[in-house]
Every structure is written in structure tokens, then in C-alpha cells.
Design a protein around this motif. Structure first.
Motif, PDB file in Angstrom:
ATOM      1  N   LYS A 122       3.066  35.420  16.250  1.00 43.95           N
ATOM      2  CA  LYS A 122       2.298  34.303  16.821  1.00 43.95           C
ATOM      3  C   LYS A 122       0.797  34.549  16.776  1.00 43.95           C
ATOM      4  CE  LYS A 122       4.842  35.459  20.379  1.00 43.95           C
ATOM      5  NZ  LYS A 122       5.737  35.190  21.468  1.00 43.95           N
ATOM      6  N   ASP A 147       9.739  32.397  16.680  1.00 48.63           N
ATOM      7  CA  ASP A 147       9.543  32.534  18.127  1.00 48.63           C
ATOM      8  C   ASP A 147      10.545  31.592  18.814  1.00 48.63           C
ATOM      9  OD1 ASP A 147       8.451  33.330  20.492  1.00 48.63           O
ATOM     10  OD2 ASP A 147       6.385  32.766  20.001  1.00 48.63           O
ATOM     11  N   SER A 148      11.267  32.085  19.823  1.00 46.83           N
ATOM     12  CA  SER A 148      12.441  31.352  20.332  1.00 46.83           C
ATOM     13  C   SER A 148      12.085  29.943  20.826  1.00 46.83           C
ATOM     14  CB  SER A 148      13.115  32.144  21.457  1.00 46.83           C
ATOM     15  OG  SER A 148      12.225  32.318  22.533  1.00 46.83           O
ATOM     16  N   GLU A 149      10.938  29.808  21.506  1.00 41.60           N
ATOM     17  CA  GLU A 149      10.561  28.499  22.070  1.00 41.60           C
ATOM     18  C   GLU A 149      10.255  27.510  20.950  1.00 41.60           C
ATOM     19  OE1 GLU A 149       9.315  31.407  22.760  1.00 41.60           O
ATOM     20  OE2 GLU A 149       9.769  31.769  24.875  1.00 41.60           O
ATOM     21  N   ALA A 172       9.197  29.544  30.222  1.00 43.12           N
ATOM     22  CA  ALA A 172       8.726  30.928  30.393  1.00 43.12           C
ATOM     23  C   ALA A 172       9.673  31.642  31.343  1.00 43.12           C
ATOM     24  CB  ALA A 172       7.325  30.925  31.005  1.00 43.12           C
ATOM     25  N   SER A 173      10.060  32.863  30.987  1.00 41.09           N
ATOM     26  CA  SER A 173      10.951  33.606  31.902  1.00 41.09           C
ATOM     27  C   SER A 173      10.186  34.087  33.134  1.00 41.09           C
ATOM     28  CB  SER A 173      11.532  34.824  31.188  1.00 41.09           C
ATOM     29  OG  SER A 173      10.557  35.843  31.107  1.00 41.09           O
ATOM     30  N   GLY A 174       8.871  34.311  32.975  1.00 41.50           N
ATOM     31  CA  GLY A 174       8.076  34.877  34.063  1.00 41.50           C
ATOM     32  C   GLY A 174       7.828  36.368  33.874  1.00 41.50           C
ATOM     33  N   GLY A 175       8.597  36.990  32.965  1.00 45.99           N
ATOM     34  CA  GLY A 175       8.356  38.403  32.649  1.00 45.99           C
ATOM     35  C   GLY A 175       8.730  39.344  33.777  1.00 45.99           C
ATOM     36  N   HIS A 196      11.513  43.970  30.759  1.00 43.69           N
ATOM     37  CA  HIS A 196      11.650  42.504  30.737  1.00 43.69           C
ATOM     38  C   HIS A 196      13.025  42.109  31.275  1.00 43.69           C
ATOM     39  CE1 HIS A 196      11.747  38.345  29.375  1.00 43.69           C
ATOM     40  NE2 HIS A 196      10.443  38.433  29.149  1.00 43.69           N
ATOM     41  N   TRP A 199      14.856  39.763  27.809  1.00 44.55           N
ATOM     42  CA  TRP A 199      14.770  40.026  26.368  1.00 44.55           C
ATOM     43  C   TRP A 199      14.433  41.485  26.121  1.00 44.55           C
ATOM     44  CZ3 TRP A 199      15.732  35.961  23.043  1.00 44.55           C
ATOM     45  CH2 TRP A 199      15.543  34.661  23.525  1.00 44.55           C
ATOM     46  N   MET A 201      12.376  43.558  23.568  1.00 42.43           N
ATOM     47  CA  MET A 201      11.369  43.228  22.535  1.00 42.43           C
ATOM     48  C   MET A 201      10.417  44.408  22.377  1.00 42.43           C
ATOM     49  SD  MET A 201      10.389  39.362  23.775  1.00 42.43           S
ATOM     50  CE  MET A 201       9.608  39.811  25.327  1.00 42.43           C
ATOM     51  N   SER A 209       4.388  39.061  28.060  1.00 43.33           N
ATOM     52  CA  SER A 209       5.264  38.257  28.922  1.00 43.33           C
ATOM     53  C   SER A 209       4.929  38.509  30.389  1.00 43.33           C
ATOM     54  CB  SER A 209       6.736  38.605  28.697  1.00 43.33           C
ATOM     55  OG  SER A 209       7.132  38.194  27.435  1.00 43.33           O
ATOM     56  N   ASN A 214       1.746  35.777  26.918  1.00 43.00           N
ATOM     57  CA  ASN A 214       2.681  35.356  25.869  1.00 43.00           C
ATOM     58  C   ASN A 214       2.831  33.833  25.861  1.00 43.00           C
ATOM     59  OD1 ASN A 214       4.563  35.798  23.719  1.00 43.00           O
ATOM     60  ND2 ASN A 214       6.208  35.355  25.159  1.00 43.00           N
ATOM     61  N   LYS A 215       2.931  33.246  27.068  1.00 44.46           N
ATOM     62  CA  LYS A 215       3.078  31.781  27.101  1.00 44.46           C
ATOM     63  C   LYS A 215       1.807  31.104  26.622  1.00 44.46           C
ATOM     64  CE  LYS A 215       6.480  31.779  27.747  1.00 44.46           C
ATOM     65  NZ  LYS A 215       7.602  31.837  26.773  1.00 44.46           N
ATOM     66  N   GLU A 218       1.751  31.181  23.039  1.00 43.35           N
ATOM     67  CA  GLU A 218       2.757  30.239  22.523  1.00 43.35           C
ATOM     68  C   GLU A 218       2.285  28.786  22.605  1.00 43.35           C
ATOM     69  OE1 GLU A 218       6.698  33.017  23.160  1.00 43.35           O
ATOM     70  OE2 GLU A 218       6.472  31.290  24.456  1.00 43.35           O
ATOM     71  N   MET A 263      17.544  36.849  19.833  1.00 42.49           N
ATOM     72  CA  MET A 263      16.592  36.407  18.802  1.00 42.49           C
ATOM     73  C   MET A 263      17.226  36.206  17.434  1.00 42.49           C
ATOM     74  SD  MET A 263      13.692  35.588  19.839  1.00 42.49           S
ATOM     75  CE  MET A 263      12.869  35.389  18.277  1.00 42.49           C
TER      76      MET A 263
HETATM   77  C1  DXP Z   1      12.043  35.949  22.829  1.00 42.38           C
HETATM   78  C2  DXP Z   1      10.731  35.292  22.735  1.00 42.38           C
HETATM   79  O1  DXP Z   1      10.561  34.279  22.095  1.00 42.38           O
HETATM   80  C3  DXP Z   1       9.619  35.861  23.506  1.00 42.38           C
HETATM   81  O2  DXP Z   1       8.372  35.433  23.024  1.00 42.38           O
HETATM   82  C4  DXP Z   1       9.885  35.330  24.874  1.00 42.38           C
HETATM   83  O3  DXP Z   1       9.293  34.075  24.926  1.00 42.38           O
HETATM   84  C5  DXP Z   1       9.456  36.218  25.942  1.00 42.38           C
HETATM   85  O4  DXP Z   1       9.787  35.636  27.137  1.00 42.38           O
HETATM   86  P1  DXP Z   1       8.740  35.067  28.186  1.00 42.38           P
HETATM   87  O5  DXP Z   1       7.367  35.136  27.605  1.00 42.38           O
HETATM   88  O6  DXP Z   1       9.199  33.692  28.462  1.00 42.38           O
HETATM   89  O7  DXP Z   1       8.926  36.037  29.301  1.00 42.38           O
END
Ligand code: DXP
Ligand code: NDP
Ligand code: MN
Length: 382
Positions: A122, A147-149, A172-175, A196, A199, A201, A209, A214-215, A218, A263
Motif C-alpha cells: 500500500k 490488501d484485504s479491505e 478496522a480491527s483496532g489492532g 495483532h 491477523w 502479518m 494496525s 494502517n487504516k 488504506e 490473506m
Molecule cells: C490483513 C490486512 O489487510 C491488514 O492490512 C489488516 O487490515 C490489518 O488489520 P487492521 O489494520 O484492521 O487492524
């Protein structure tokens, strides 16, 4: 048979891409692999997948690995080596999964060589999205999100007209620190930050994250991939990472893509696109998940998300500075040089000091990236 080059083959995305290939030897073959320093894993990968070319970080590593490789595999090195892997004449699909803006030049080279791109990296779009997408258009190359999203959004948009999109909703998972207050973030450790909740990663994206950068990255990535203004790109906290993102249309219909956090699903979707093929992975059991939760994302709790919207909206070289300062600040945190909360202070400091260059060319981007890295490396938290 789709012939694949993987940039970043020894990383989290790279190894999972190879697992997809392992599951479908009749559909995919490997022609080139680029990695950094993990030559033991790269050697194993070369013996299993028999690429024509592997690239490593340095000449010394290339000389060391060459005599351990299969007879038909040539070792190359450095920036030139990664470019050779990205532009290998036999490759028709390049997976861009080097971490950080080091992935920019090989990705651009692959586009210029007419390869379809599966984009995990990204930072490439954050730092130079306008150049990457312009080149892809000029060379009639598809950039398919990994990227998953963004894969979720891309899947929701199949067969849809762009004019019918009301907004994207990126989950967003919130990390790792989603249940902590800002006060509690002051003395968190690297080990805690790397845990995490959903995930597994690489280290850099896991820290991103935790800071919510990360968000932010994204959001900028979505702006370039889907050519939408920032006021049509929203984010929401969804702690289960089951809904990978959503699209709301003008008729208020909302499309979502769901699945267990794996992923390999988005990686394979990009590799096989426009086909869908089977994948051995854990099925989603909604009875077991039982509940899905959604909460608004508070910009005061997560300032990095606010920085990213600001950088994206102001544009020019500001997103490059956001990205470069973030890469350095994360590396400093990981080596124990600065505390967790100093990551956001470093980025704020670099953004505040930067004189934005409008409509930057590639040289302006490199200059802004160098500048931001220098500022971030020198920054001393109070
Ligand atoms: C798996 C993926 O795509 C990561 O970029 C993911 O988004 C991380 O998760 P969060 O940033 O939502 O915690
Ligand atoms: N992991 C995930 O689930 C997700 C990752 N992404 C994105 O994908 C990208 C890769 O992430 P991830 O796989 O987690 O990262 P990792 O840290 O696990 O892997 C990074 C890879 O890049 C290689 N590498 C690093 N620097 C260079 C360089 N200068 N030249 C060539 N190769 C290099 C590493 O090689 P070596 O180890 O041999 O030194 C390794 O193969 C990131 O941009 C990330 O944000 C996006 C969504 C999900
Ligand atoms: Mn993601």
C-alpha cells in the motif's frame, strides 16, 4: 498457466502467495522471486518452485546463495535485481509485496513492462499514487488489490457502475491496543504491539494496525485504487475482522465481503481474477462467530487516521512525507529507540515542517521521502 513474479517472496504475503500457487500447480507457475536477506527461506522456495531468477539484497548474499540454487536459477541483487524480477520477460503477473516505499520502483517498472499487478504494497500508492495509477492507465495494466479491505471493495464493485457508489466503508480491527486508553499507551512494549488480535502479518503493518496508521494508509490507497474523493471513504471499527469492507450504493444497498481472516483469499482472488477458483482454507462459521460489532473511530484516540485524511486531502508531497516519516518512526519503535506514542509525534512533526510541492514528479517524491526520513530519524520526543 499464469506466470508469476513475487516481490517480497519471503514475507507474510509472499509466503501465502506461494501457498496459493502450491494449491494450484496447474494454474500458476513461478518465474521470479525477489526478497531481501532471508536467503535460507529463499533457497527453499527456489527448490520447490524452480524460478528462473531470484533477487536478494546484496551482491555478497547473491554470491552466497548462487551455489545453493537449482541449476536453472540465477541469483541477482540490489535494486537492479528487484527490477529484473519485476520485469522478467516471462512473467505476466507481478505480486507487489515488498514492505514500504522500497516497493515503488519495482512496481512502476513492472507496470511499464506491461505486467498485471497484484498490489499488497500500500505504501506505493500512498507515496506516489497519482504516478502509479497514471502509468497503469498509460500502459493499459490492471492493478488488482490484495490488501484485504480493498479486495473486499473490489469484489463488491464487480458489475457495478462507479457513479452508483455513495461511499466506501473500510473496516478496522483496532489492532493490538484497541482496548487501551491513550494514557495506557504510554509504556506499551514492542512485544505487545506485535500481538495483532486477528491477523498474522509482517512487523511493520502490525505496528501500523496498532497506531491506526494502517487504516489511514488504506484510506489513501482506496482513494487511488477506486478514484473516489475522501468524503466518500469512511472507516469503522469492527473488531472481528469478518467483514473485510463494504460499499454503500446510491439506492442505500450495502454490499459487504465476509470471510475468516486469511490473506490467501484476497491474494488468490487477485491472481485468478476474473475467475474464482477453490481455496483450502477455514470456512466462515457464522454460528461460531455469533456476533459482529461496530464502533465509530475516534480521531482523537487515533490521530494517525486524522493525519492520513489531512495528507490525502492536501495532496502534493504531503502523503509521501506522512509515509516516509511513519516508516522511520515504526522502525525506530521496533528497535527500541522511541516509545509507541512518539510514532505519531514524529509524523506530526514532519508534516508540520514540510513545504508541500504540488503535482510532484518522481524526483520530487524521492526528495520529499528522503527529507521526511531525515527529519523523522533526528526527531527527539519530549
Ligand atoms: C490483513 C490486512 O489487510 C491488514 O492490512 C489488516 O487490515 C490489518 O488489520 P487492521 O489494520 O484492521 O487492524
Ligand atoms: N501481511 C499481511 O497480511 C498484509 C500485508 N500488506 C502489505 O503488504 C506488504 C508486505 O507486507 P508483509 O508481507 O506483511 O511484510 P513482511 O515484513 O512479512 O515481508 C516483507 C518482504 O519484503 C522483503 N523486502 C524488504 N525490503 C526489501 C527490499 N529493499 N528489496 C527487496 N525485498 C525487500 C522482505 O525480504 P526479507 O525478509 O528476505 O529480508 C520480505 O520478503 C506491506 O506493504 C504491507 O502493508 C497488506 C495487507 C495484509
Ligand atoms: Mn488491510
Amino acid at each position: 498457466m499464469r506466470k508469476i513474479a513475487i516481490l517480497g517472496s519471503t514475507g507474510s504475503i509472499g509466503t501465502q502467495a506461494l501457498d496459493v500457487i502450491r494449491q494450484h500447480p496447474e494454474q500458476f507457475s513461478v518465474v521470479a522471486l525477489a526478497a531481501g536477506k532471508n536467503i535460507d527461506l529463499l533457497t527453499e522456495q527456489a527448490h520447490e518452485f524452480q524460478p528462473q531468477l531470484v533477487s536478494v539484497a546484496t551482491k555478497e548474499l547473491a554470491e552466497k546463495i548462487q551455489h545453493q540454487l537449482p541449476l536453472n536459477t540465477k541469483a541477482v541483487w540490489g535494486e537492479e535485481g528487484a527490477l529484473a524480477a519485476a520485469t522478467h520477460p516471462d512473467a505476466d503477473f507481478v505480486i507487489s509485496a515488498i514492505v514500504g516505499s522500497a516497493g515503488l520502483l519495482p512496481t512502476l517498472a513492472a507496470i511499464e513492462a506491461g505486467k498485471a499487478i497484484g498490489l499488497a504494497n500500500k505504501e506505493t500508492l500512498v507515496t506516489a499514487g497519482h504516478i502509479v495509477m497514471r502509468k497503469a492507465k498509460e500502459h493499459d495494466v490492471s492493478v488488482i488489490p490484495i490488501d484485504s479491505e480493498h479486495s473486499a471493495i473490489f469484489q463488491c464493485l464487480q458489475g457495478e457502475d462507479k457513479s452508483a457508489i455513495r461511499r466506501l466503508i473500510i473496516t478496522a480491527s483496532g489492532g493490538s491496543f484497541r482496548d487501551l486508553t491513550r494514557e495506557q499507551l504510554a509504556d506499551v512494549t514492542v512485544k505487545e504491539a506485535l500481538a495483532h488480535p486477528n491477523w498474522s502479518m509482517g512487523a511493520k503493518v502490525t505496528i501500523d494496525s496498532a497506531t491506526m496508521m494502517n487504516k489511514g494508509l488504506e484510506v489513501i490507497e482506496a482513494h487511488w485504487l477506486f478514484d473516489l474523493p475522501y468524503n466518500k471513504i469512511d472507516t469503522i471499527l469492527h473488531k472481528e475482522s469478518i467483514i473485510h469492507s463494504m460499499v454503500e450504493f446510491t439506492d442505500r444497498a450495502v454490499m459487504a465481503q465476509l470471510g475468516t481472516p486469511d490473506m490467501r483469499t484476497p491474494i488468490q482472488y487477485a491472481m485468478a481474477y476474473p475467475k474464482r477458483i477453490p481455496l483450502e482454507t477455514e470456512p466462515l462459521d457464522l454460528m461460531k462467530v455469533s456476533q459482529l460489532h461496530f464502533t465509530a473511530l475516534d480521531f482523537k484516540r487515533y490521530p494517525c487516521l486524522a493525519f492520513a485524511y489531512e495528507a490525502g486531502q492536501k495532496g502534493g508531497t504531503l502523503p509521501t512525507v506522512l509515509n516516509g516519516a511513519n516508516e522511520v518512526a515504526v522502525a525506530r519503535f521496533l528497535r527500541g529507540d522511541i516509545p509507541f506514542l512518539a510514532i505519531e509525534d514524529t509524523i506530526a512533526h514532519a508534516m508540520a515542517k514540510h513545504k508541500v510541492v504540488e503535482n510532484p514528479g518522481l524526483e520530487d517524491i524521492f526528495e520529499a521521502d528522503r527529507w521526511a526520513r531525515q527529519i523523522a530519524e533526528k526527531y527527539q520526543p519530549a
